[in-house]
Design a protein around this motif. Structure first.
Motif, PDB file in Angstrom:
ATOM      1  N   ALA A  98      96.818 -15.576  -2.556  1.00  0.00           N
ATOM      2  CA  ALA A  98      95.572 -15.762  -3.310  1.00  0.00           C
ATOM      3  C   ALA A  98      95.883 -16.301  -4.702  1.00  0.00           C
ATOM      4  CB  ALA A  98      94.825 -14.443  -3.409  1.00  0.00           C
ATOM      5  N   CYS A 114      94.597 -16.915  -8.683  1.00  0.00           N
ATOM      6  CA  CYS A 114      93.702 -16.457  -9.743  1.00  0.00           C
ATOM      7  C   CYS A 114      93.897 -17.357 -10.963  1.00  0.00           C
ATOM      8  CB  CYS A 114      94.016 -15.009 -10.112  1.00  0.00           C
ATOM      9  SG  CYS A 114      93.148 -14.420 -11.590  1.00  0.00           S
ATOM     10  N   CYS A 134      99.288 -14.394  -5.869  1.00  0.00           N
ATOM     11  CA  CYS A 134      99.595 -13.042  -5.403  1.00  0.00           C
ATOM     12  C   CYS A 134     100.795 -13.086  -4.465  1.00  0.00           C
ATOM     13  CB  CYS A 134      98.387 -12.458  -4.674  1.00  0.00           C
ATOM     14  SG  CYS A 134      98.664 -10.779  -4.075  1.00  0.00           S
TER      15      CYS A 134
END
Length: 593
Positions: A3, A5, A21
């Motif tokens: 993921a 961000c 991640c």
């Protein structure tokens, strides 16, 4: 996992920071936060410099006071025909990843828009800006620059700008701690030219590098020309390798801008890592593909502290050169000793094996099956003998002459005879299965010979010819540093590895069948003496067949699984360097007939 961000920067910066991640933790992926606005800085500062120059001109012409220069602090120094005006702002900015990316883009624009008539002043200003983002103390920040090709862009920009440098009195030298530029005027009457660099790499010491243009190359020049070289002691950490088992740059990066007529240059690199077990590979930076390419260079000499490279000069493709180290494969004097002794003993053993076979041939080939077995054994011994001799010749050709065409020829025949070795071992495996499983099916000698030659020499010939035909036109047949098949660029080595491993697996099945067939007679009888006799018989068969069917090469898988283990490499070297001796022992001397 995986993921992404994205977070905005703090108020005093512009841009964004990206995280990914990994293992339930956020790891920084890239940092584009920057305090510089290079675009407006460049435009505004250059405008102010222009106004200051105009104002100073007014003072000189009219003798009237000019308040602009007082407030701006611009005197005659600010009226240089370069971009020194923007240097204070850049050098006072932190070399964070976002600023690094902006400065790289700035240097690219300067090299494209302001590279006409590059004077010493321009080159000094350019070098000071580049030096700011090449400092060894901040080089780790490059890992978080959003554009992964920023290092390559910087190299191309510096090469383009430095290539336009004007030489005063036939030479020029501009030195910063982490970038140095030298230029010379060269012509056909020059005895030879060398660019010598000694630069700071980190706080512990300096590193050296040399670019040498041989006298025979200078004779190619039709007119006086200029040669420019730029040295980067830290840029190698930024220019990443494109490999499954990544190598790292182990010397300074030396870029060159030379006349098209020059074909080859010598480069001497001092190693950063001077451990004896660290190997070296000479490489050129492929500017279009943005990767290190070993095909353009070869190692001329190599010791613990330095490497001498011979590199082809292709101005439009390769503008910079360096050395890579690959610490994954341990270099050991023990391995070298085992290889030399083993090959020598192997060659002597194979010659003796063939002599013995020739002497006793009439006595041991009275039946069809023994004829076929000894015919396979002779071809296995002959193929390995030729391959071992070629192995030594290939090493001599590479280390002594560096003749490319000889190296190609040696590699082709080495590839062919090592494949022939495996395919004859495969033929022997098929013959054993035939003797065990097809008891009532008889094969004639002529059919056997036709099939054996087709498998033993026909298949290797087809594979070897296809490999060289497909990869050589792209200069991807040879690997750098040895007369052997390429791996990293064209995967030509698969043309040896895939057939060899396939045959090892097939012959392993043959050994399992032999073990089952020879051990079956004592099953269920419960007699310990028969069990022991069966175990001894099985063990003897396995010991006999392992070298004859090439199963020792299977230990090569261990060196792939754990390539750093010296123990695996020693076992692999012992088993295969002495394979000729094992063939003599198990294939000939222990044959009761």
């Amino acid at each position: 996992n995986g993921a992404i961000c994205i977070q905005p920067c703090s108020p005093s910066f512009h841009g964004e920071t990206s995280f990914v991640c990994e293992d339930r933790k956020w790891q920084m992926l890239s940092d584009a936060c920057a305090s510089l606005d290079v675009q407006s800085l460049f435009q505004v500062r250059m405008l102010l410099c222009t106004l200051a120059c105009a104002c100073n001109f007014l003072v000189r012409q009219t003798l009237l006071p000019c308040t602009f220069t007082k407030h701006f602090g611009a005197g005659n120094h600010s009226c240089q025909a370069d971009f020194s005006c923007i240097i204070p702002d850049i050098l006072s900015s932190p070399a964070i990843p976002g600023n690094i990316a902006d400065i790289v883009e700035l240097l690219k624009k300067i090299s494209l828009l302001l590279s006409e008539n590059v004077t010493r002043g321009k080159m000094q200003s350019y070098s000071r800006i580049a030096n700011h983002i090449l400092n060894s103390s901040i080089i780790s920040n490059w890992a978080f620059v959003k554009d992964r090709n920023a290092g390559s862009t910087l190299l191309d920009s510096v090469n383009l700008f430095a290539g336009k440098l004007l030489l005063r009195n036939g030479s020029e030298s501009i030195q910063e701690p982490f970038i140095a530029t030298k230029g010379y005027s060269i012509h056909s009457n020059t005895s030879g030219k060398s660019f010598d660099f000694s630069m700071e790499f980190n706080s512990t010491g300096n590193i050296t590098g040399h670019v040498v243009i041989p006298e025979e190359e200078l004779l190619r020049l039709p007119r006086a020309s200029k040669a420019i070289s730029v040295a980067f002691p830290t840029l190698g950490a930024v220019l990443k390798t494109n490999r499954l088992d990544p190598a790292v740059v182990n010397g300074m990066v030396l870029s060159v801008s030379l006349p098209e007529e020059l074909q080859n240059i010598l480069l001497i690199f001092e190693k950063l890592n001077k451990l004896e077990q660290v190997g070296a590979q000479c490489v050129g930076w492929h500017s279009a593909e943005r990767r290190w390419d070993p095909r353009v260079c070869q190692v001329r000499a190599h010791n613990a502290s330095a490497v001498v490279c011979v590199c082809a000069h292709r101005r439009r493709t390769y503008g910079a050169f360096s050395i890579l180290m690959a610490p994954a494969v341990p270099r050991s004097s023990l391995l070298d000793y085992i290889t030399r002794v083993g090959l020598g003993l192997s060659i002597l053993s194979l010659v003796l094996c063939l002599i013995i076979e020739a002497v006793v041939w009439q006595h041991v080939t009275k039946t069809e099956i023994t004829y076929m077995r000894h015919f396979c054994l002779v071809n296995i011994a002959a193929s390995l003998l030729v391959a071992d001799v070629l192995f030594i010749l290939a090493a001599i050709v590479h280390n002594a002459t560096l003749n490319y065409h000889l190296c190609v020829a040696a590699t082709f025949f080495l590839h062919f005879f090592y494949l022939a070795l495996f395919f004859w071992m495969f033929t022997l495996g098929l013959l054993i299965l035939y003797g065990l499983l097809l008891i009532f099916f008889k094969i004639t000698r002529s059919v056997f010979l036709a099939a054996a030659f087709s498998i033993g020499y026909g298949c290797p010939l087809v594979i070897s010819v296809l490999t060289v035909a497909i990869t050589e036109p792209k200069n991807g047949y040879l690997r750098s540093g040895a007369c052997w098949l390429n791996w990293y660029e064209t995967k030509a080595l698969l043309a040896f590895v895939v057939p060899a491993l396939s045959i090892i697996v097939m012959n392993l099945i043959v050994v399992v069948v032999v073990v089952v067939k020879t051990g079956r007679s004592s099953l269920g009888e419960g007699c310990k003496s028969q069990d022991l006799s069966s175990m001894i018989r099985v063990s003897k068969n396995v010991a006999l067949l392992t070298p004859l069917l090439g199963l020792t090469w299977g230990f090569g898988l261990a060196t792939i699984i754990d390539s750093r283990s010296l123990a695996f490499h020693v076992v692999f070297a012992l088993l295969n360097a002495f394979q000729g001796f094992f063939i003599l022992l198990f294939g000939t001397l222990l044959d009761r007939k």
